[in-house]
Design a protein around this motif. Structure first.
Motif, PDB file in Angstrom:
ATOM      1  N   ALA A 155      54.686  20.013 -22.753  1.00 54.78           N
ATOM      2  CA  ALA A 155      54.823  21.373 -23.251  1.00 54.78           C
ATOM      3  C   ALA A 155      56.291  21.721 -23.403  1.00 54.78           C
ATOM      4  O   ALA A 155      56.694  22.398 -24.344  1.00 54.78           O
ATOM      5  CB  ALA A 155      54.144  22.348 -22.294  1.00 54.78           C
ATOM      6  N   GLY A 156      57.124  21.273 -22.430  1.00 51.50           N
ATOM      7  CA  GLY A 156      58.535  21.577 -22.505  1.00 51.50           C
ATOM      8  C   GLY A 156      59.178  20.940 -23.714  1.00 51.50           C
ATOM      9  O   GLY A 156      60.110  21.486 -24.296  1.00 51.50           O
ATOM     10  N   ARG A 157      58.689  19.767 -24.127  1.00 50.67           N
ATOM     11  CA  ARG A 157      59.231  19.091 -25.306  1.00 50.67           C
ATOM     12  C   ARG A 157      58.621  19.632 -26.583  1.00 50.67           C
ATOM     13  O   ARG A 157      59.051  19.266 -27.665  1.00 50.67           O
ATOM     14  CB  ARG A 157      58.928  17.580 -25.206  1.00 50.67           C
ATOM     15  CG  ARG A 157      59.624  16.874 -24.066  1.00 50.67           C
ATOM     16  CD  ARG A 157      59.575  15.353 -24.291  1.00 50.67           C
ATOM     17  NE  ARG A 157      58.209  14.882 -24.471  1.00 50.67           N
ATOM     18  CZ  ARG A 157      57.421  14.503 -23.476  1.00 50.67           C
ATOM     19  NH1 ARG A 157      57.857  14.568 -22.232  1.00 50.67           N
ATOM     20  NH2 ARG A 157      56.193  14.066 -23.703  1.00 50.67           N
ATOM     21  N   GLN A 158      57.610  20.479 -26.463  1.00 49.77           N
ATOM     22  CA  GLN A 158      56.891  20.986 -27.621  1.00 49.77           C
ATOM     23  C   GLN A 158      56.450  19.818 -28.521  1.00 49.77           C
ATOM     24  O   GLN A 158      56.777  19.742 -29.696  1.00 49.77           O
ATOM     25  CB  GLN A 158      57.743  21.972 -28.407  1.00 49.77           C
ATOM     26  CG  GLN A 158      57.976  23.270 -27.673  1.00 49.77           C
ATOM     27  CD  GLN A 158      58.439  24.397 -28.570  1.00 49.77           C
ATOM     28  OE1 GLN A 158      58.817  24.186 -29.715  1.00 49.77           O
ATOM     29  NE2 GLN A 158      58.408  25.590 -28.045  1.00 49.77           N
ATOM     30  N   GLU A 159      55.704  18.894 -27.919  1.00 47.00           N
ATOM     31  CA  GLU A 159      55.212  17.717 -28.620  1.00 47.00           C
ATOM     32  C   GLU A 159      54.384  18.140 -29.826  1.00 47.00           C
ATOM     33  O   GLU A 159      53.551  19.040 -29.751  1.00 47.00           O
ATOM     34  CB  GLU A 159      54.369  16.876 -27.661  1.00 47.00           C
ATOM     35  CG  GLU A 159      53.915  15.555 -28.244  1.00 47.00           C
ATOM     36  CD  GLU A 159      53.154  14.737 -27.217  1.00 47.00           C
ATOM     37  OE1 GLU A 159      52.582  13.701 -27.611  1.00 47.00           O
ATOM     38  OE2 GLU A 159      53.133  15.141 -26.039  1.00 47.00           O
ATOM     39  N   ALA A 160      54.625  17.489 -30.960  1.00 49.94           N
ATOM     40  CA  ALA A 160      53.967  17.874 -32.208  1.00 49.94           C
ATOM     41  C   ALA A 160      52.496  17.479 -32.187  1.00 49.94           C
ATOM     42  O   ALA A 160      52.105  16.453 -31.618  1.00 49.94           O
ATOM     43  CB  ALA A 160      54.665  17.212 -33.382  1.00 49.94           C
ATOM     44  N   LEU A 161      51.679  18.302 -32.827  1.00 52.54           N
ATOM     45  CA  LEU A 161      50.268  17.977 -33.003  1.00 52.54           C
ATOM     46  C   LEU A 161      50.109  17.023 -34.170  1.00 52.54           C
ATOM     47  O   LEU A 161      50.855  17.079 -35.157  1.00 52.54           O
ATOM     48  CB  LEU A 161      49.451  19.246 -33.279  1.00 52.54           C
ATOM     49  CG  LEU A 161      49.489  20.371 -32.244  1.00 52.54           C
ATOM     50  CD1 LEU A 161      48.556  21.496 -32.682  1.00 52.54           C
ATOM     51  CD2 LEU A 161      49.108  19.873 -30.860  1.00 52.54           C
ATOM     52  N   THR A 162      49.099  16.165 -34.085  1.00 50.35           N
ATOM     53  CA  THR A 162      48.744  15.347 -35.241  1.00 50.35           C
ATOM     54  C   THR A 162      48.044  16.233 -36.273  1.00 50.35           C
ATOM     55  O   THR A 162      47.653  17.369 -35.980  1.00 50.35           O
ATOM     56  CB  THR A 162      47.802  14.210 -34.832  1.00 50.35           C
ATOM     57  OG1 THR A 162      46.540  14.777 -34.406  1.00 50.35           O
ATOM     58  CG2 THR A 162      48.383  13.385 -33.690  1.00 50.35           C
ATOM     59  N   GLN A 163      47.877  15.719 -37.472  1.00 50.94           N
ATOM     60  CA  GLN A 163      47.206  16.511 -38.507  1.00 50.94           C
ATOM     61  C   GLN A 163      45.777  16.840 -38.109  1.00 50.94           C
ATOM     62  O   GLN A 163      45.301  17.954 -38.321  1.00 50.94           O
ATOM     63  CB  GLN A 163      47.200  15.748 -39.840  1.00 50.94           C
ATOM     64  CG  GLN A 163      46.571  16.542 -40.983  1.00 50.94           C
ATOM     65  CD  GLN A 163      47.247  17.877 -41.207  1.00 50.94           C
ATOM     66  OE1 GLN A 163      48.463  17.930 -41.393  1.00 50.94           O
ATOM     67  NE2 GLN A 163      46.484  18.970 -41.186  1.00 50.94           N
ATOM     68  N   LEU A 176      45.445  21.012 -25.704  1.00 54.91           N
ATOM     69  CA  LEU A 176      45.763  21.758 -24.494  1.00 54.91           C
ATOM     70  C   LEU A 176      46.950  21.124 -23.766  1.00 54.91           C
ATOM     71  O   LEU A 176      47.848  21.817 -23.289  1.00 54.91           O
ATOM     72  CB  LEU A 176      44.550  21.816 -23.564  1.00 54.91           C
ATOM     73  CG  LEU A 176      43.292  22.515 -24.095  1.00 54.91           C
ATOM     74  CD1 LEU A 176      42.214  22.541 -23.013  1.00 54.91           C
ATOM     75  CD2 LEU A 176      43.588  23.915 -24.578  1.00 54.91           C
ATOM     76  N   GLY A 177      46.936  19.804 -23.676  1.00 57.79           N
ATOM     77  CA  GLY A 177      48.024  19.109 -23.000  1.00 57.79           C
ATOM     78  C   GLY A 177      49.363  19.307 -23.694  1.00 57.79           C
ATOM     79  O   GLY A 177      50.382  19.554 -23.055  1.00 57.79           O
ATOM     80  N   LYS A 178      49.357  19.223 -25.022  1.00 60.43           N
ATOM     81  CA  LYS A 178      50.610  19.361 -25.764  1.00 60.43           C
ATOM     82  C   LYS A 178      51.146  20.789 -25.734  1.00 60.43           C
ATOM     83  O   LYS A 178      52.362  21.000 -25.760  1.00 60.43           O
ATOM     84  CB  LYS A 178      50.396  18.908 -27.214  1.00 60.43           C
ATOM     85  CG  LYS A 178      50.225  17.398 -27.356  1.00 60.43           C
ATOM     86  CD  LYS A 178      50.044  16.985 -28.813  1.00 60.43           C
ATOM     87  CE  LYS A 178      49.924  15.474 -28.936  1.00 60.43           C
ATOM     88  NZ  LYS A 178      49.781  15.033 -30.352  1.00 60.43           N
ATOM     89  N   LEU A 179      50.246  21.738 -25.678  1.00 65.52           N
ATOM     90  CA  LEU A 179      50.674  23.135 -25.633  1.00 65.52           C
ATOM     91  C   LEU A 179      50.942  23.611 -24.207  1.00 65.52           C
ATOM     92  O   LEU A 179      51.472  24.696 -23.995  1.00 65.52           O
ATOM     93  CB  LEU A 179      49.619  24.041 -26.286  1.00 65.52           C
ATOM     94  CG  LEU A 179      49.394  23.833 -27.792  1.00 65.52           C
ATOM     95  CD1 LEU A 179      48.314  24.786 -28.301  1.00 65.52           C
ATOM     96  CD2 LEU A 179      50.691  24.040 -28.576  1.00 65.52           C
ATOM     97  N   GLY A 180      50.536  22.805 -23.229  1.00 69.98           N
ATOM     98  CA  GLY A 180      50.785  23.153 -21.836  1.00 69.98           C
ATOM     99  C   GLY A 180      49.922  24.283 -21.326  1.00 69.98           C
ATOM    100  O   GLY A 180      50.382  25.139 -20.567  1.00 69.98           O
TER     101      GLY A 180
END
Length: 231
Positions: free
Chosen positions: A162-170, A207-211
């Motif tokens: 979440a801190g890195r704001q990992e990008a979502l896939t399409q 959920l994981g990527k958005l924290g």
């Protein structure tokens, strides 16, 4: 929900008359089973550990160690399968946003119509969000403030991704946009032509990527990042 499609409900409110009124009304619906009712947030947390519950109606202002927001946060973190509806008479912006950020799937005023309450319960049981107009306005306001100030807003779960704001896939973005339209997992699967199990995997990744811990928080976090717009 249970295999019998009965929605197992718990009522959490420190006013006995409120609990009695909700119980009397909800018992009229054949698809609802009231499994318990308690008067404090601490009791609600304990109840989540001991009972199988689909939807919990949660007051926000209660005595004791846990107010409603604290109880929502604790239950959402430990039991994300329990969908919590904040049901309150308070309209303060901070309280509304706090309840949703803590993990409430819906936020309703206690003067909600019986029909709308039943609808919200049935929507919550399948993971859909229903927000009081005032709560939606509060979220929009928060979105605008975050966008203009750049000030980060606390999330219930703080992960490195979440801190890195990992990008979502399409595909994850597609699922996120479907969630924003209020679709259930089954509806998303049909819309995107994928298995319902695959939808669940994508939601877990989102959920994981958005924290965050649940769909409602995901929509709020995604709106702040400009991935979706709250309608």
């Amino acid at each position: 929900m249970s295999q019998q499609d009965t929605i197992r409900i718990a009522i959490v409110d420190d006013h006995p008359m409120v609990r009695e009124g909700l119980r009397a009304f909800l018992q009229l619906s054949s698809d609802i089973d009231i499994v318990a009712e308690v008067g404090t947030g601490a009791e609600a947390v304990e109840l989540a550990e001991s009972e199988a519950i689909d939807v919990m109606l949660m007051d926000l202002v209660m005595p004791g160690k846990y107010d409603g927001v604290a109880a929502i946060r604790s239950i959402a973190e430990s039991h994300p399968d329990i969908h919590i509806i904040a049901l309150t008479s308070y309209q303060e912006k901070d309280r509304m946003v706090g309840a949703i950020q803590a993990g409430a799937i819906s936020y309703l005023q206690k003067d909600v119509s019986p029909e709308d309450l039943l609808t919200a319960i049935r929507q919550a049981a399948v993971g859909r969000t229903v927000l009081d107009p005032a709560a939606l306005d509060a979220l929009r306001s928060l979105q605008n403030e975050s966008g203009s100030s750049g000030t980060p807003v606390h999330h219930a779960r703080n992960t490195s991704s979440a801190g890195r704001q990992e990008a979502l896939t399409q595909r994850e973005q597609d699922v996120l946009e479907a969630l924003a339209q209020g679709m259930s997992n089954k509806e998303i699967a049909a819309e995107l032509g994928i298995a319902e199990k695959t939808v669940k995997v994508h939601i877990s990744h989102i959920l994981g990527k958005l924290g965050v811990y649940d769909r409602t928080q995901a929509l709020l976090a995604a709106s702040r990042r400009g991935l979706i717009q709250l309608q």
